[in-house]
Design an enzyme around this catalytic site. Structure first.
Site, PDB file in Angstrom:
ATOM      1  NE  ARG A 199      -1.901   3.433   2.780  1.00 14.11           N
ATOM      2  CZ  ARG A 199      -1.413   4.435   3.157  1.00 14.11           C
ATOM      3  NH1 ARG A 199      -0.061   4.621   3.277  1.00 14.11           N
ATOM      4  NH2 ARG A 199      -1.972   5.559   3.484  1.00 14.11           N
ATOM      5  CG  HIS A 251       3.892   7.155   0.242  1.00 15.62           C
ATOM      6  ND1 HIS A 251       3.680   8.414   0.334  1.00 15.62           N
ATOM      7  CD2 HIS A 251       3.748   6.207   1.350  1.00 15.62           C
ATOM      8  CE1 HIS A 251       2.830   8.109   1.624  1.00 15.62           C
ATOM      9  NE2 HIS A 251       2.792   7.202   2.052  1.00 15.62           N
TER      10      HIS A 251
END
EC number: 3.1.-.-
Length: 116
Positions: free
Chosen positions: A75, A80
């Site tokens: 995730r 990011h």
């Protein structure tokens, strides 16, 4: 107050179901060439990771066979490092890891509900 772990486990199952629905009739080539399917499944993997992060430490400790840290890490990578996402790795996750995750989450829910 923290939500019951079953809430987050159900979020994981809902996302798994959507991933299965989005990809059930796709070949790898179709997936790799279609950003709509990629985006839809990546979003659900992000939700799975976020739900995993919200599970209690006691639940994660009780089921060490699940690679909770890896799920949450996926995730984080998708959130990011969105320009560096390896779509082949996403496909592999969908085909290899998602079915196994579904199975164990269903077993955990049964265990939490007191069903053998």
């Amino acid at each position: 107050m923290k939500k019951d772990d079953r809430v987050y486990l159900n979020h994981i199952l809902q996302s798994v179901s959507l991933i299965e629905k989005y990809t059930e009739d796709l070949t790898e080539e179709e997936f790799l060439s279609n950003s709509l399917f990629q985006d839809a499944t990546i979003r659900q993997i992000q939700i799975i990771g976020e739900a995993t992060k919200n599970l209690s430490k006691s639940l994660r400790d009780k089921y060490p066979q699940v690679h909770w840290r890896g799920i949450a890490g996926m995730r984080d990578k998708l959130i990011h490092d969105y320009f560096g996402v390896d779509i082949n790795a996403v496909w592999d996750t969908i085909k290899e890891d998602i079915p196994a995750l579904k199975k164990i989450v269903l077993e955990i829910i049964q265990d939490l509900n007191g069903n053998p």
